[in-house]
Design a protein around this motif. Sequence first.
Motif, PDB file in Angstrom:
ATOM      1  N   THR A  93       0.823  -1.205   0.000  1.00 48.28           N
ATOM      2  CA  THR A  93       0.000   0.000   0.000  1.00 48.28           C
ATOM      3  C   THR A  93       0.858   1.256   0.000  1.00 48.28           C
ATOM      4  OG1 THR A  93      -1.783  -1.153   1.175  1.00 48.28           O
ATOM      5  CG2 THR A  93      -1.790   1.256   1.257  1.00 48.28           C
ATOM      6  N   PHE A  94       1.894   1.277   0.830  1.00 49.73           N
ATOM      7  CA  PHE A  94       2.770   2.446   0.853  1.00 49.73           C
ATOM      8  C   PHE A  94       3.532   2.609  -0.462  1.00 49.73           C
ATOM      9  CE2 PHE A  94       2.401   2.590   5.577  1.00 49.73           C
ATOM     10  CZ  PHE A  94       2.146   3.942   5.693  1.00 49.73           C
ATOM     11  N   MET A  95       3.907   1.499  -1.087  1.00 46.94           N
ATOM     12  CA  MET A  95       4.568   1.585  -2.386  1.00 46.94           C
ATOM     13  C   MET A  95       3.615   2.160  -3.442  1.00 46.94           C
ATOM     14  SD  MET A  95       7.736   0.806  -2.342  1.00 46.94           S
ATOM     15  CE  MET A  95       7.856   0.865  -4.128  1.00 46.94           C
ATOM     16  N   LEU A  96       2.369   1.746  -3.405  1.00 47.93           N
ATOM     17  CA  LEU A  96       1.385   2.281  -4.342  1.00 47.93           C
ATOM     18  C   LEU A  96       1.128   3.761  -4.071  1.00 47.93           C
ATOM     19  CD1 LEU A  96      -1.101  -0.728  -4.416  1.00 47.93           C
ATOM     20  CD2 LEU A  96       0.286   0.089  -6.324  1.00 47.93           C
ATOM     21  N   TRP A  97       1.057   4.140  -2.803  1.00 50.38           N
ATOM     22  CA  TRP A  97       0.876   5.541  -2.435  1.00 50.38           C
ATOM     23  C   TRP A  97       2.014   6.373  -3.019  1.00 50.38           C
ATOM     24  CZ3 TRP A  97      -0.712   7.076   3.243  1.00 50.38           C
ATOM     25  CH2 TRP A  97      -0.923   8.466   3.311  1.00 50.38           C
ATOM     26  N   PHE A  98       3.234   5.904  -2.847  1.00 51.69           N
ATOM     27  CA  PHE A  98       4.402   6.610  -3.378  1.00 51.69           C
ATOM     28  C   PHE A  98       4.314   6.727  -4.905  1.00 51.69           C
ATOM     29  CE2 PHE A  98       8.909   6.311  -4.876  1.00 51.69           C
ATOM     30  CZ  PHE A  98       9.314   7.558  -4.453  1.00 51.69           C
ATOM     31  N   GLY A  99       3.964   5.639  -5.562  1.00 54.42           N
ATOM     32  CA  GLY A  99       3.871   5.651  -7.013  1.00 54.42           C
ATOM     33  C   GLY A  99       2.768   6.530  -7.550  1.00 54.42           C
ATOM     34  N   TRP A 100       1.714   6.732  -6.758  1.00 56.99           N
ATOM     35  CA  TRP A 100       0.594   7.555  -7.214  1.00 56.99           C
ATOM     36  C   TRP A 100       1.017   9.008  -7.445  1.00 56.99           C
ATOM     37  CZ3 TRP A 100      -3.298   3.703  -6.012  1.00 56.99           C
ATOM     38  CH2 TRP A 100      -4.423   3.784  -6.836  1.00 56.99           C
ATOM     39  N   TYR A 101       2.116   9.440  -6.851  1.00 61.53           N
ATOM     40  CA  TYR A 101       2.606  10.799  -7.104  1.00 61.53           C
ATOM     41  C   TYR A 101       3.243  10.923  -8.491  1.00 61.53           C
ATOM     42  CZ  TYR A 101       1.697  11.685  -2.179  1.00 61.53           C
ATOM     43  OH  TYR A 101       1.085  11.835  -0.965  1.00 61.53           O
ATOM     44  N   GLY A 102       3.505   9.809  -9.124  1.00 66.20           N
ATOM     45  CA  GLY A 102       3.847   9.837 -10.540  1.00 66.20           C
ATOM     46  C   GLY A 102       2.626   9.638 -11.409  1.00 66.20           C
ATOM     47  N   PHE A 103       1.693   8.865 -10.905  1.00 68.63           N
ATOM     48  CA  PHE A 103       0.470   8.544 -11.648  1.00 68.63           C
ATOM     49  C   PHE A 103      -0.369   9.793 -11.898  1.00 68.63           C
ATOM     50  CE2 PHE A 103      -3.360   6.277 -12.735  1.00 68.63           C
ATOM     51  CZ  PHE A 103      -2.957   5.014 -13.130  1.00 68.63           C
ATOM     52  N   ASN A 104      -0.661  10.550 -10.850  1.00 67.35           N
ATOM     53  CA  ASN A 104      -1.538  11.713 -10.992  1.00 67.35           C
ATOM     54  C   ASN A 104      -0.798  12.993 -11.386  1.00 67.35           C
ATOM     55  OD1 ASN A 104      -3.592   9.969 -10.376  1.00 67.35           O
ATOM     56  ND2 ASN A 104      -4.213  10.953  -8.480  1.00 67.35           N
ATOM     57  N   PRO A 105       0.127  13.503 -10.579  1.00 61.20           N
ATOM     58  CA  PRO A 105       0.858  14.709 -11.007  1.00 61.20           C
ATOM     59  C   PRO A 105       1.629  14.507 -12.306  1.00 61.20           C
ATOM     60  CG  PRO A 105       1.145  14.348  -8.651  1.00 61.20           C
ATOM     61  CD  PRO A 105       0.493  13.112  -9.195  1.00 61.20           C
ATOM     62  N   GLY A 106       2.137  13.306 -12.537  1.00 59.44           N
ATOM     63  CA  GLY A 106       2.902  13.060 -13.753  1.00 59.44           C
ATOM     64  C   GLY A 106       2.080  13.132 -15.019  1.00 59.44           C
ATOM     65  N   SER A 107       0.760  13.018 -14.900  1.00 61.04           N
ATOM     66  CA  SER A 107      -0.101  13.025 -16.084  1.00 61.04           C
ATOM     67  C   SER A 107      -0.159  14.385 -16.772  1.00 61.04           C
ATOM     68  CB  SER A 107      -1.513  12.560 -15.707  1.00 61.04           C
ATOM     69  OG  SER A 107      -1.511  11.180 -15.402  1.00 61.04           O
ATOM     70  N   PHE A 108       0.429  15.407 -16.170  1.00 56.44           N
ATOM     71  CA  PHE A 108       0.582  16.671 -16.894  1.00 56.44           C
ATOM     72  C   PHE A 108       1.551  16.518 -18.062  1.00 56.44           C
ATOM     73  CE2 PHE A 108      -1.157  18.452 -12.990  1.00 56.44           C
ATOM     74  CZ  PHE A 108      -1.927  19.505 -13.465  1.00 56.44           C
ATOM     75  N   ASN A 109       2.460  15.541 -17.973  1.00 54.31           N
ATOM     76  CA  ASN A 109       3.496  15.280 -18.980  1.00 54.31           C
ATOM     77  C   ASN A 109       4.573  16.362 -19.021  1.00 54.31           C
ATOM     78  OD1 ASN A 109       2.212  12.937 -19.727  1.00 54.31           O
ATOM     79  ND2 ASN A 109       1.274  13.802 -21.565  1.00 54.31           N
ATOM     80  N   LYS A 110       4.227  17.597 -18.695  1.00 56.05           N
ATOM     81  CA  LYS A 110       5.175  18.706 -18.683  1.00 56.05           C
ATOM     82  C   LYS A 110       5.031  19.467 -17.379  1.00 56.05           C
ATOM     83  CE  LYS A 110       4.883  19.424 -23.701  1.00 56.05           C
ATOM     84  NZ  LYS A 110       4.580  20.395 -24.788  1.00 56.05           N
ATOM     85  N   ILE A 111       6.131  20.086 -16.957  1.00 57.34           N
ATOM     86  CA  ILE A 111       6.079  20.897 -15.745  1.00 57.34           C
ATOM     87  C   ILE A 111       6.533  22.329 -15.994  1.00 57.34           C
ATOM     88  CG2 ILE A 111       8.411  20.266 -14.986  1.00 57.34           C
ATOM     89  CD1 ILE A 111       7.273  20.195 -12.092  1.00 57.34           C
ATOM     90  N   ALA A 112       7.403  22.545 -16.990  1.00 58.61           N
ATOM     91  CA  ALA A 112       7.953  23.878 -17.257  1.00 58.61           C
ATOM     92  C   ALA A 112       7.046  24.660 -18.202  1.00 58.61           C
ATOM     93  CB  ALA A 112       9.363  23.759 -17.828  1.00 58.61           C
ATOM     94  N   VAL A 113       5.815  24.901 -17.746  1.00 57.35           N
ATOM     95  CA  VAL A 113       4.826  25.633 -18.540  1.00 57.35           C
ATOM     96  C   VAL A 113       4.285  26.775 -17.681  1.00 57.35           C
ATOM     97  CG1 VAL A 113       2.620  25.534 -19.762  1.00 57.35           C
ATOM     98  CG2 VAL A 113       4.178  23.571 -19.828  1.00 57.35           C
ATOM     99  N   GLY A 114       4.465  28.006 -18.132  1.00 55.62           N
ATOM    100  CA  GLY A 114       3.955  29.158 -17.393  1.00 55.62           C
ATOM    101  C   GLY A 114       2.548  29.517 -17.834  1.00 55.62           C
ATOM    102  N   TYR A 115       1.695  29.833 -16.878  1.00 52.16           N
ATOM    103  CA  TYR A 115       0.346  30.274 -17.221  1.00 52.16           C
ATOM    104  C   TYR A 115       0.309  31.776 -17.511  1.00 52.16           C
ATOM    105  CZ  TYR A 115      -1.271  25.716 -15.547  1.00 52.16           C
ATOM    106  OH  TYR A 115      -1.481  24.367 -15.376  1.00 52.16           O
ATOM    107  N   SER A 116       1.305  32.498 -17.020  1.00 51.08           N
ATOM    108  CA  SER A 116       1.478  33.914 -17.342  1.00 51.08           C
ATOM    109  C   SER A 116       2.964  34.231 -17.222  1.00 51.08           C
ATOM    110  CB  SER A 116       0.659  34.810 -16.407  1.00 51.08           C
ATOM    111  OG  SER A 116       1.040  34.613 -15.062  1.00 51.08           O
ATOM    112  N   THR A 117       3.421  35.250 -17.952  1.00 50.12           N
ATOM    113  CA  THR A 117       4.847  35.562 -18.017  1.00 50.12           C
ATOM    114  C   THR A 117       5.360  36.114 -16.692  1.00 50.12           C
ATOM    115  OG1 THR A 117       4.595  36.068 -20.361  1.00 50.12           O
ATOM    116  CG2 THR A 117       6.607  36.831 -19.274  1.00 50.12           C
ATOM    117  N   GLY A 118       6.477  35.570 -16.219  1.00 52.74           N
ATOM    118  CA  GLY A 118       7.136  36.100 -15.037  1.00 52.74           C
ATOM    119  C   GLY A 118       6.368  35.920 -13.753  1.00 52.74           C
ATOM    120  N   SER A 119       5.534  34.898 -13.663  1.00 57.86           N
ATOM    121  CA  SER A 119       4.705  34.697 -12.481  1.00 57.86           C
ATOM    122  C   SER A 119       5.207  33.502 -11.681  1.00 57.86           C
ATOM    123  CB  SER A 119       3.252  34.468 -12.892  1.00 57.86           C
ATOM    124  OG  SER A 119       2.467  34.105 -11.773  1.00 57.86           O
ATOM    125  N   TYR A 120       4.966  33.535 -10.382  1.00 60.15           N
ATOM    126  CA  TYR A 120       5.303  32.397  -9.532  1.00 60.15           C
ATOM    127  C   TYR A 120       4.323  31.246  -9.740  1.00 60.15           C
ATOM    128  CZ  TYR A 120       1.362  33.961  -6.691  1.00 60.15           C
ATOM    129  OH  TYR A 120       0.115  34.330  -6.281  1.00 60.15           O
TER     130      TYR A 120
END
Length: 491
Positions: free
Chosen positions: A248-275
């Motif tokens: 169960t703990f291994m699956l919990w750990f892996g789920w952080y790749g399953f769900n957040p990873g489904s964005f496929n990309k992370i370096a995408v800004g929603y507006s220029t120069g924003s946090y």
Amino acid sequence: MACSATDLASLIGPNATAAASYICGQFDTVSDNLLDTNYAIDTTYLLFSAYLVFSMQLGFAMLCAGSVRAKNTMNIMLTNVLDAAAGGLFYYLFGFAFAFGAPSNGFIGRHFFGLQGVPDASFDYSNFLYQWAFAIAAAGITSGSIAERTQFVAYLIYSSFLTGFVYPVVAHWFWSGDGWASAGRSDGNLLFGSGVIDFAGSGVVHMVGGIAGLLGALIEGPRIGRFDHSGRSIALRGHSASLVVLGTFMLWFGWYGFNPGSFNKIAVGYSTGSYYGQWSAVGRTAVTTTLAGCTAALTTLFGKRILSGHWAVTDVCNGLLGGFAAITAGCSVVEPWAAIICGFVAALVLIGCNKLADKYQLDDPLEAAQLHGGCGAWGVIFTALFATKKYVKEVYPGRPDKYYGLFMGGGFNLLGAHLVQILVITGWVSVLMGILFFTLHKLNLLRISAEDEMAGMDQTRHGGFAYYHDEDDESVKNGTMLKKIENASNV
């Protein structure tokens, strides 16, 4: 970053064309390097997510091993290994093409067989690896439902068919840019004007695996001794709660790749120069995933205490996983407070599905059909109720923003699309996997003999037990053993 030597020369002054060309050339080089860096960051992020999702196979293996009796441990562990191995080959040959081969029609992909044409502007090798990890997760779900009584050849056949054809077609419908029900459909012709928002696969992965397992368990029938002659449920408990918790703990750990990873990309800004950018959405998705699982675990803890009078650790583990399966569809488009509602209801759904399973004598050693099928279906409905306008617009840019969660003011269109998703997944998987399991049953390739089942498949099919004690070891029996000295005064 664009630079024109002609425009720059007019600012520098006369006879400055060469200097302007040089400066613009440097700007272009920097721009290209930044673009390369962006690609590298996104690819590294996706690969890391793929590794996390693949690590869930270890979680599945430990969870399955702990949930079955000791006499079938080697069998269930081997099936988990082969889900990944057979799934890898068939997803490479056919599955990825059927799921994402573009251009294609709305029903099935037609390119990228054997990864021909990869990489291109849309897909790199990292995309294949990530999607393969998803495909074998669906197969792993099914193996738990039919554990302890299924012939080995049946595992090979169903796993290859599920990862090579059944699952990829569903993934194409809801995740491909050409899929007929995809919220990211490239031509903008969306189902009910909204498409289906199944971000990481409550329907695509969990319902597919859960329904396939349900059909297998129904056609095979329950394990010997699971129900008495009057139909009363008799628990055939797994042999190791420790392995269940570890899995169960291994699956919990892996789920952080399953769900957040489904964005496929992370370096995408929603507006220029924003946090605030896609990196923030990734973090929010991890938070909603966590809250849904935690809430489901606690709800199951107290719910089972009320119903059975026990604090049951294995039930809590299943409740936790049910919360994760439910939030998977809407993890990126709901508020954290909504994830708590998702987890609470998911626990009740799982408890209710288990009651129905006992009533109708469905024997699923891991509760996989109830957990992934039932909680996955709830997750699809939950997303249609609680998806927020802001997050839907960010995650699915270019999509009409007037259709989102019903309870958030977005109307009934998204709910209608999601009900269609539940129906078509249920129908597609039931027909194909039902025919496959029924055919295997008629050919006597599905279930092992009663004698083998009673003895355990480790001994009858795999050459020995997973666990040995000294008294079972012939080399110890025939050799010399050092014995404990009972009384030191006698020495």
